[in-house]
Enzyme design. Sequence first.
Site, PDB file in Angstrom:
ATOM      1  N   ARG A   1       0.799  -1.226   0.000  1.00 50.96           N
ATOM      2  CA  ARG A   1       0.000   0.000   0.000  1.00 50.96           C
ATOM      3  C   ARG A   1       0.830   1.273   0.000  1.00 50.96           C
ATOM      4  NH1 ARG A   1      -2.919  -4.061   2.364  1.00 50.96           N
ATOM      5  NH2 ARG A   1      -2.106  -3.702   4.439  1.00 50.96           N
TER       6      ARG A   1
ATOM      7  N   GLU B   1       4.264 -10.705  14.855  1.00 46.31           N
ATOM      8  CA  GLU B   1       3.681 -11.285  16.057  1.00 46.31           C
ATOM      9  C   GLU B   1       3.881 -12.802  16.074  1.00 46.31           C
ATOM     10  OE1 GLU B   1      -0.548 -11.230  18.492  1.00 46.31           O
ATOM     11  OE2 GLU B   1      -0.379 -10.181  16.584  1.00 46.31           O
TER      12      GLU B   1
END
Length: 191
Positions: free
Chosen positions: A72, A109
């Site tokens: 993006r 994560e």
Amino acid sequence: MFAAENGLKGDPRLQAISDAIRVVPHFPKPGIMFQDITTLLLDHKAFKDTVDIFVDRYRDMDISVVAGVEARGFMFGPSIALAIGAKFVPLRKPRKLPGEVIAETYDLEYGSDRLEMHVGAVQPGERVIVIDDLVATGGTLSAAIRLLERVGAQVVECACVIGLREVKGQRRLNGKPLYILVEPREIDGCY
């Protein structure tokens, strides 16, 4: 720093940008409130205002490279680069660039990922801004900074359309300032 705290307080463009971003609850997994900028891209005025705010900020900062984080960051970076007279350098996910690359691995994560850039795309001493759509934990942007600094670039700032106010220490990433246009929109009391 948020744009509203840096001379744009009350600027109606920021509200229009925020309003143009669709929030998709529970995507890609339960509990995530996905901030979808594709709806911002459909709104010509809000998209132009987004680019214009970044251009106004960076026009006179002697920036020679706009580095966009896949994917993006690619939607905003080229327009900003063209408007300020800089080159655009894509920072890609693994195995997307042909030819010789330099890479930086970073932790997620659950697991790790990597950003790659063509060798020679950025020269020592070039002044760079890093652009992405959203900053959450800052891991990707920190990896981008490390990658660019390894080739001798001077990262001036990171810029994102959306940023969480409570992101862990994200006013500065690896000692670099972070510029954010808007916070995530709240839907039914959730972010």
